[in-house]
Design a protein around this motif. Structure first.
Motif, PDB file in Angstrom:
ATOM      1  N   ASP A 314       0.722  -1.266  -0.078  1.00 57.42           N
ATOM      2  CA  ASP A 314      -0.026   0.031   0.030  1.00 57.42           C
ATOM      3  C   ASP A 314       0.833   1.122  -0.065  1.00 57.42           C
ATOM      4  N   VAL A 315       1.112   1.956  -1.239  1.00 53.84           N
ATOM      5  CA  VAL A 315       1.702   3.196  -1.260  1.00 53.84           C
ATOM      6  C   VAL A 315       0.995   4.379  -1.422  1.00 53.84           C
ATOM      7  N   GLU A 316      -0.417   4.356  -0.886  1.00 53.45           N
ATOM      8  CA  GLU A 316      -1.515   5.598  -1.295  1.00 53.45           C
ATOM      9  C   GLU A 316      -0.871   6.494  -0.370  1.00 53.45           C
ATOM     10  N   ASN A 321       8.336   6.530   0.452  1.00 53.27           N
ATOM     11  CA  ASN A 321       8.621   6.389   2.032  1.00 53.27           C
ATOM     12  C   ASN A 321       8.024   5.111   2.755  1.00 53.27           C
ATOM     13  N   THR A 322       7.237   4.255   2.138  1.00 58.39           N
ATOM     14  CA  THR A 322       6.702   3.354   2.493  1.00 58.39           C
ATOM     15  C   THR A 322       7.474   2.163   2.960  1.00 58.39           C
ATOM     16  N   SER A 323       7.347   1.885   4.326  1.00 59.45           N
ATOM     17  CA  SER A 323       8.495   0.784   4.743  1.00 59.45           C
ATOM     18  C   SER A 323       7.924  -0.575   4.397  1.00 59.45           C
ATOM     19  N   GLY A 341       2.136  -6.340  -5.743  1.00 63.20           N
ATOM     20  CA  GLY A 341       0.937  -5.609  -6.078  1.00 63.20           C
ATOM     21  C   GLY A 341       0.833  -4.131  -5.480  1.00 63.20           C
ATOM     22  N   LEU A 342       1.152  -3.225  -6.405  1.00 58.48           N
ATOM     23  CA  LEU A 342       1.196  -1.942  -5.845  1.00 58.48           C
ATOM     24  C   LEU A 342      -0.122  -1.166  -5.836  1.00 58.48           C
TER      25      LEU A 342
END
Length: 672
Positions: A314-316, A321-323, A341-342
């Protein structure tokens, strides 16, 4: 999926449906009182919510949809078939071919009021890094608008041009977001013969619209084992029908076999039957390193490919910066565990400040897909964000002649033709996007690396060009395309370029084989490009003399021949062994009119020869005003007003071929 990830978007104006006119060049179109702007289609399975829809929303039942009565279908049907693609030797030693794939779940716009053919703003998620994507999901849906989304034609055309299949979205939302279990029951209801009518409807919608299948996301809780059995039967029939139609089905890890909603974050006994019924499965974000490893092993035990599992990231809200526990998905030191799956990578646009430019967006999007180094041949392995280019080999569709590109990204601040701005209006239309360089941006030099980017301040055609700026204290080699283009005695390469600052010697770089190993530079032959004379854009023709076989890579080498910094643009690249001009459109007609809002349609005797169509309005003094372009054989233009003394509006449509040659115009008039 956690409901906090949902964004419910309500806005806009609804489309109106009107019958077509007979073919003619001076027909009065039928009048209408509603807006004619076409929008991407969306539906409920059958029953509609209680009450009335909000402004700009039209409630529709998928059960009652028919292609023959859908007046917006000509605007929404894709025109580009899914292109085959190949995998060249990876540009770095970290990317793998044949292992993890990338699925991208993107919300390009709201569920309702999402224009069918672009809009008058350059501020758009103009996705260009198709080379790393294996499946695109047209994300969206809400309980207040509709739950089933058909992708709009521009997105499908751009994806297909780069070899990426596009899935529509079936979203049965959680109760917290207005989901009603009745909608799930509507979707999986059987007829008297035991068939699932809406499975056939979904396949018919995808076939009519020209996209590639469905992402099924059942998240409405409260079901029981009977509903779970019906859903499983529905997915099995949906996949059977989809496979026969050349489509595919992805299942989202939410509903379990007992009919309840329980996100597993793994492939296990609760969702195994759905995985087996579908082509692949999106594994919810709750996965762990151990659950993904076990899921991959289970897929193999079932006789399936472990890379048919998309591990959700989940990059929303965080983007790069997503871990992420990258080693749980795409470890660098062993085989990949699962595919990636982005979820909502359009963050790259959403996180930008107000007033951002197209250049700002592409800089952010390059950072997301390529990594911090902004050069896939020099991956920054210390970056905490493991960009797709570090793990996944890029792909290309440039494998047949003729091939041409104007480096048009599908949006712009103006529209250019032959180096002149013919419209000062900003725009977006992904269907007009060219096949773009996949390796952005690979630069090889012994000196200081110049900056390379798409630039929107000037272009040869469309809205953008490639701009190279920097000291160029040593020659710099820029990779452009991995290709498989056959060479004949007549094959030529045309480059349209311009030097804005300094002086540059330009050479065409051509490789007829791939590098010996991943991370190697193409074994280029350098061919001088005629310098030409004068300022401004120039088109130089290079014959591939002395070369034979197949072109595997194309690039340019730039050498500064004077002091000071250099600014150089590439506006076009064509490879061909003969030019051709498409035939003119036929049967041009108005199909609807409401004041200055007009719908047009036409046919073409050889649509496969057409890159897109351009439309101009001819004013009483003979000047031509650019209206827009589209890949479809239908077009909407709004807000037209009569010029002084003008009795009728006159519009021309031209077919544009692969090499940007334009047909003679077809013309139609409509009395004001």
């Amino acid at each position: 999926m956690n409901p906090t990830r949902r964004t419910v978007l309500l806005a806009g104006a609804a489309a109106a449906f009107l019958p077509a006119l007979p073919t003619g060049t001076a027909q009065a179109a039928p009048k209408a009182t509603a807006a004619l702007q076409p929008y991407a289609s969306y539906w409920y399975p059958d029953s509609l919510p209680s009450g009335s829809p909000g402004p700009g929303i039209t409630w529709r039942s998928l059960k009652s949809w028919r292609a023959a009565t859908d007046a917006d279908l000509p605007f929404n049907a894709a025109s580009v078939p899914l292109a085959p693609r190949f995998t060249p030797t990876p540009v770095n030693t970290t990317a793998r071919a044949g292992q993890a794939r990338v699925q991208s779940l993107v919300s390009f716009g709201p569920t309702s009021s999402n224009p069918s053919q672009g809009s008058a703003t350059a501020d758009y998620y103009a996705l260009t890094h198709w080379a790393y994507i294996d499946e695109l999901v047209f994300w969206g849906g809400s309980s207040g608008e509709g739950l089933i989304l058909a992708p709009n034609a521009p997105v499908v055309d751009a994806a297909h041009r780069h070899g990426v299949p596009v899935l529509g979205n079936v979203f049965l939302p959680p109760a917290a977001y207005g989901g009603q279990l009745q909608w799930t029951r509507d979707l999986v209801r059987k007829d008297a013969s035991g068939r699932y009518p809406l499975a056939a409807q979904l396949v018919a919608v995808a076939a009519a619209h020209g996209f590639d299948g469905w992402f099924v996301n059942a998240e409405t809780g409260g079901g029981n084992s009977a509903l779970g059995a019906d859903m499983l039967g529905f997915v099995k029939e949906l996949r059977r029908l989809a496979t026969a139609a050349g489509q595919r089905i992805t299942w989202y890890d939410a509903m379990t076999v007992n009919g309840s909603v329980s996100w597993q974050g793994a492939l296990n006994g609760q969702n195994q039957a759905f995985f087996q019924a579908a082509d692949d499965m999106f594994v919810d974000f709750r996965w762990s390193a151990s659950s993904l490893a076990a899921s991959g092993q289970k897929a193999v035990q079932l006789g399936r490919d472990r890379y048919a599992l998309w591990a959700g990231v989940d990059v929303e809200s965080g983007g790069w910066n997503t871990s992420v526990d990258w080693d749980a998905i795409v470890p660098a030191d062993r085989a990949h565990i699962a595919s990636l799956g982005l979820y909502r990578p359009e963050w790259t646009r959403g996180q930008l400040p107000a007033g951002h430019t197209p250049e700002d967006f592409h800089a952010a999007d390059d950072r997301f897909w390529t990594g911090r180094s902004l050069d896939p041949s020099r991956p920054d392995t210390a970056d905490s964000w493991r960009a797709p280019a570090l793990s996944v080999a890029d792909r290309s569709t440039v494998a047949a002649l003729p091939f041409a590109t104007a480096f048009n990204t599908g949006h712009g601040l103006r529209w250019y033709e032959d180096g002149q701005a013919v419209s000062e209006r900003p725009w977006n239309h992904l269907g007009l996007q060219d096949r773009l360089p996949s390796r952005r941006w690979v630069v090889r030099t012994d000196g200081r690396r110049p900056a390379v980017a798409f630039d929107f301040a000037d272009a040869w055609r469309g809205g953008s060009s490639v701009l190279v700026t920097g000291a160029l204290d040593r020659p710099a080699e820029l990779d452009l395309y991995a290709t498989r283009l056959p060479i004949s005695a007549d094959t030529v390469v045309e480059l349209t370029h311009r030097t804005d600052t300094g002086t540059v010697r330009l050479e065409l770089a051509v490789a007829t084989v791939d590098p010996d190993a991943a991370g190697g530079a193409p074994p280029y032959t350098y061919l001088p490009v005629p310098a030409g004379s004068g300022d401004g854009w120039r088109t130089s023709v290079v014959r591939l003399s002395g070369l034979s076989g197949t072109v595997h890579a194309l690039g340019v080498r730039l050498t500064a021949t004077g002091g000071g910094p250099v600014g150089w643009r590439l506006g076009g690249l064509c490879v061909h062994d003969g030019t051709d001009t498409p035939a003119a459109p036929s049967g041009l007609r108005f199909t609807a009119a409401s004041g200055g809002d007009l719908r047009l349609a036409w046919e073409h005797p050889a649509p496969g020869t057409v890159r897109h169509y351009t439309l101009h309005r001819v004013l009483p003094d003979g000047t031509r005003a650019f209206l827009g372009g589209t890949g479809q054989r239908a077009y909407f233009t709004g807000g037209q007003t009569p010029a002084p003394g003008e009795p009728a509006v006159r519009i021309e449509v031209r077919a544009v071929g692969e090499l940007y040659t334009s047909s003679a115009p077809s013309t139609v008039t409509h009395p004001w």
